[in-house]
Write an enzyme that holds these catalytic residues in place. Structure first.
Site, mmCIF file in Angstrom:
data_model
loop_
_atom_site.group_PDB
_atom_site.id
_atom_site.type_symbol
_atom_site.label_atom_id
_atom_site.label_comp_id
_atom_site.label_asym_id
_atom_site.label_seq_id
_atom_site.Cartn_x
_atom_site.Cartn_y
_atom_site.Cartn_z
ATOM 1 N N GLY A 365 50.800 33.750 40.951
ATOM 2 C CA GLY A 365 51.332 32.435 40.952
ATOM 3 C C GLY A 365 51.557 31.494 39.983
ATOM 4 N N THR A 367 54.204 31.056 37.855
ATOM 5 C CA THR A 367 55.553 30.647 37.782
ATOM 6 C C THR A 367 55.701 29.556 38.946
ATOM 7 O OG1 THR A 367 56.632 32.523 36.882
ATOM 8 C CG2 THR A 367 57.825 30.798 37.667
ATOM 9 N N SER A 682 37.676 50.910 25.470
ATOM 10 C CA SER A 682 36.848 50.556 26.650
ATOM 11 C C SER A 682 36.380 51.609 27.550
ATOM 12 C CB SER A 682 37.238 49.429 27.338
ATOM 13 O OG SER A 682 38.343 49.680 27.979
ATOM 14 N N LYS A 725 38.235 43.527 35.491
ATOM 15 C CA LYS A 725 37.631 44.990 35.800
ATOM 16 C C LYS A 725 36.950 44.905 37.038
ATOM 17 C CE LYS A 725 37.991 46.771 31.119
ATOM 18 N NZ LYS A 725 37.334 47.183 29.883
#
Length: 791
Positions: A365, A367, A682, A725
């Site tokens: 959300g 824009t 990672s 994550k």
């Protein structure tokens, strides 16, 4: 009794006549109109006496219709009624002559009119050199003022010369000055003669300066009008000459229309000079020429820009909050920032517009939030997409030396908004490109710098444009691809993916009503049950945003719309059974799908521009000569993580129960399934666990996911994207998370609803991970080395 002794005057009982917008001075003769009932009664009774004497006092507020004693001043003038003329029933014209100053000592009543006991204030018989000097100065100043007045008569000067008493002179001048009632009353209440002369002299001096300036302005206006009339006559003559030469008036009319538009545009001086210069050049050009058309287009652009036009801001914090909550669920950080701006704007109207950068995965959300900000603040909304833009001229505009040149998107957006304070959404700012035509990201540095954008210069417009009132909202999927200098100029607000509960709430409050309306359905025809929405979220979407969820809702609505359009009378409840029939077999499992009962498979956590996601690492062994095969489109950083994991395992083979030469008789294959390009270090912990599981033949717990970068010494380093994550792990049903100890502070950003469902293990060394990740950790953990910590 001595000759110098004079008894004090005795109070007199007199009727009191209030005056509106007028003050009567002693020795003055003035006509007034009397029409109020109490005043009419007073005049009729006073004029019937042999010596009609009354007290005249000014009202404090002229609009008071029936004044009381508290509505009039205490000091006034005793006056004699000289003449009364009846104009109509209940309306008289009365001529009054001021006699002496007086002060109301006692209020006797107000029926049938105001009456009071008044005490005359006599003029002190005091004359000295200072008073005479003030009187002479006042007389000369009054003469100079009369000379400036446009309709002053000789009689006024004669009257001024005939008055010899200083007090009477001050009263005469004050009564005829064009000053306010309060100023005249202040003069009347000044009993001390010296102070009165100084006060009137100050008023005369001020009025003389005012009339002198007005006369100068009038002279300048007349000269300007004469010059304008001369220009008009010359233009008419030039028009006549062109008409005789056979040239039409259409082009001249066009230039005059542009000149009128320039005059009405309220441009800055610099822009107005540029426009008038082009209009002057157009007079000598052929209307059919390209240069004429280029100059006309330039002037039209200058006229269309909102140099001084603004839309009023809605500065009610509660109303702005209501609108934002009405359009979006959650997103508390950005809502809080907008409310802070509105609050500061309410306290200080000249506050510059903020420059926000909303960073988050697709579909959260960003824009639409910019559009909601515009609606909440009452501003115009402008959006430009910067994805793939590689030409600097798209931002700064083209120079007018080129054919077909036009302004950049910033100036074009201001023209579209028709206001200088719109909400300007710069979409996909992280996807700007650069080539031989310039770097648009560098061009944005001036636009998004509050210290520079008050004078933004577009190459086409060539005059400064003020952007300080614009509220810029940039959107991006990731901030690491935004140039550092540009990122430093923006206030970054991160919007992570939605939790499962938030998705369900968004679907119920926003997506379902919207799609029902767009497909011509009503809740009577199609009703989504709570179980049905849960089923869609769990089994048909696996995303950070809600775009995929909205597409699935729209697909179900289309399914029903086809049947309704065919004439069926339906009342369907979208429960899990109906949703599976409409959308097909479920695409995702609620719990993690990779529950393989073989060693060598570990679940990692990754963070991409689309949000958080699960990443599976597979390791397998086969007879060979110690070769390592890497597949799955790994990046160079990922390959380095695999090499670091192998190095640590080989250097600690004995502690893992492996022979020192274990790698000489086997080949190892490390694979990243799903065909994605994985980036970043990672995945180091997941790669290490996968390889260790494969070599020790111990399975990895299927409900464990991990992330973290490893070093050759076995230290676990901090990684990015913890919130994203953990949201991805929560969506997939993972319940145990292994994180670097150095990321502990990042857990504060994770929603409580997610954290309470997860068991988070914080580790600082790779030695700690096997006991947490492997199903049967039979190998005792090796002793902790004394290697120095990584910086």
């Amino acid at each position: 009794m001595t000759e110098s002794f004079r008894p004090p005057p005795a109070p007199e009982t007199l009727p009191v006549l209030p005056l509106r917008n007028s003050v009567l001075f002693p020795a003055s003769v003035v006509p007034i109109n009397v029409g109020r009932p109490r005043s009419v009664r007073l005049i009729e009774e006073a004029f019937g006496n042999d010596r009609p004497t009354i007290a005249v006092v000014a009202q404090r507020v002229a609009e008071t219709e029936d004044p009381k004693f508290e509505d009039i001043f205490d000091v006034g003038t005793i006056a004699r009624v000289l003449k009364v003329i009846r104009l109509s029933s209940g309306n008289y014209s009365v001529v009054l002559q001021g006699v002496a100053r007086m002060r109301i000592e006692e209020q006797l009543g107000r029926h049938p009119y105001l009456q009071g006991r008044v005490l005359r204030v006599g003029e002190p018989p005091l004359r000295d050199v200072e008073i005479d000097a003030l009187a002479v100065n006042l007389r000369e100043s009054a003469r100079r003022l009369l000379a400036l007045l446009p309709h002053a008569s000789r009689e006024a000067t004669a009257v001024l010369d005939n008055v010899q008493e200083p007090g009477a002179l001050a009263d005469l001048v004050a009564s005829n000055l064009p000053i306010t009632t309060a100023q005249k009353q202040a003069v009347l209440e000044t009993f001390d003669l010296r102070a009165r002369l100084r006060k009137v002299l100050e008023l005369v001096t001020r009025q003389s300066e005012v009339f002198r300036v007005k006369k100068e302005i009038s002279t300048m206006v007349q000269e300007e009008m004469s010059r304008s009339q001369r220009e008009f006559l010359l233009r008419q003559q030039a028009k006549t000459i062109r008409k005789e030469l056979g040239e039409g008036d259409e082009e001249e009319d066009e230039i005059e229309q542009l000149r009128d538009r320039v005059a009405r545009a309220d441009m800055p001086i610099e822009a107005e000079k540029a426009a008038k210069k082009q209009l002057s050049r157009m007079r000598s050009m052929s209307p059919a020429g390209a240069e004429y058309q280029s100059a006309r287009t330039y002037v039209e652009w200058l006229c269309d820009l909102p140099w001084s036009k603004t839309t009023p801001d809605r500065l009610e914090v509660a109303e702005v909050r209501r609108v934002l909550d009405e359009d979006h669920h959650g997103l508390e950080k950005v809502k809080k920032r907008i409310l802070e701006y509105i609050a500061v704007r309410r306290l200080r109207s000249d506050k510059k517009g903020p420059i926000l950068c909303l960073v988050g995965p697709p579909g959260v959300g960003k824009t639409s939030l910019g559009r909601s900000i515009a609606r909440a603040t009452g501003r115009q909304f402008v959006r430009i997409s910067l994805g793939g833009v590689s030409d600097e001229a798209e931002i700064r505009g083209h120079r007018r030396t080129y054919v077909g040149s036009f302004p950049g998107r910033i100036v074009a957006g201001l023209k579209k908004a028709a206001a200088r304070n719109p909400v300007f959404v710069l979409d996909e700012v992280d996807k700007l490109a650069s080539d031989s035509r310039g770097d648009p990201a560098s061009a944005l540095l001036e636009v998004l710098d509050p210290e520079q954008n008050f004078a933004f210069v577009d190459h086409y417009i060539e005059v400064p444009v003020d952007l300080t009132q614009v509220m810029f909202v940039a959107t991006a999927n990731r901030k690491d691809t935004i140039p550092t200098a540009l990122l430093d100029r923006m206030e970054v607000i991160e919007l992570p993916g939605y939790t499962r509960d938030e998705k369900i709430a968004i679907a119920r409050q926003f997506l379902v009503p919207k799609q029902l309306s767009e497909h011509g359905l009503t809740p009577d025809r199609l009703d989504f049950s709570l179980d049905g929405i849960d089923f869609i979220v769990d089994h048909y979407t696996r995303e950070a945003g809600v775009r995929g969820l909205e597409r699935q809702v729209a697909s179900i609505c289309r399914n029903v719309a086809v049947r309704v359009a065919a004439g069926e009378d339906l009342q369907i409840v979208a429960d899990p059974a109906f949703i599976e029939a409409a959308l097909g077999a479920p695409r995702h499992e609620r719990n993690i799908a990779e529950k393989l009962g073989v060693p060598g498979v570990a679940t990692g956590l990754t963070w991409t521009a689309s949000g958080g996601d699960l990443m599976f690492v597979e390791a397998s062994r086969m007879p060979g000569k110690g070769l390592v095969h890497l597949t799955g489109q790994m990046s160079d950083v990922m390959k380095e993580s695999v090499a670091a994991a192998f190095t640590y395992i080989r250097s600690h083979a004995a502690q893992l129960g492996l022979a020192d030469d274990f790698l000489t008789t086997i080949d190892v294959h490390v694979h990243m399934p799903q065909g994605g390009i994985h980036e970043g270090p990672s995945a180091g912990v997941a790669i290490f666990v996968s390889i260790a599981s494969m070599l020790t033949r111990l399975r990895v717990r299927p409900d464990v996911a991990m992330t973290g970068e490893i070093t050759l010494r076995g230290t676990i380093l901090r990684v990015e994207g913890i919130k994203e994550k953990l949201l991805a792990a929560h969506r997939a049903g993972v319940r145990h998370i292994i994180l670097p100890k150095r990321n502990e502070r990042d857990l504060e950003d994770v929603p409580d609803s997610v954290r309470k469902d997860l068991t988070i293990h914080l580790i600082s060394r790779i030695d700690e991970v096997l006991a947490l990740a492997l199903e049967v950790p039979t190998i005792p953990p090796p002793p902790i080395e004394t290697a120095p910590a990584a910086p």
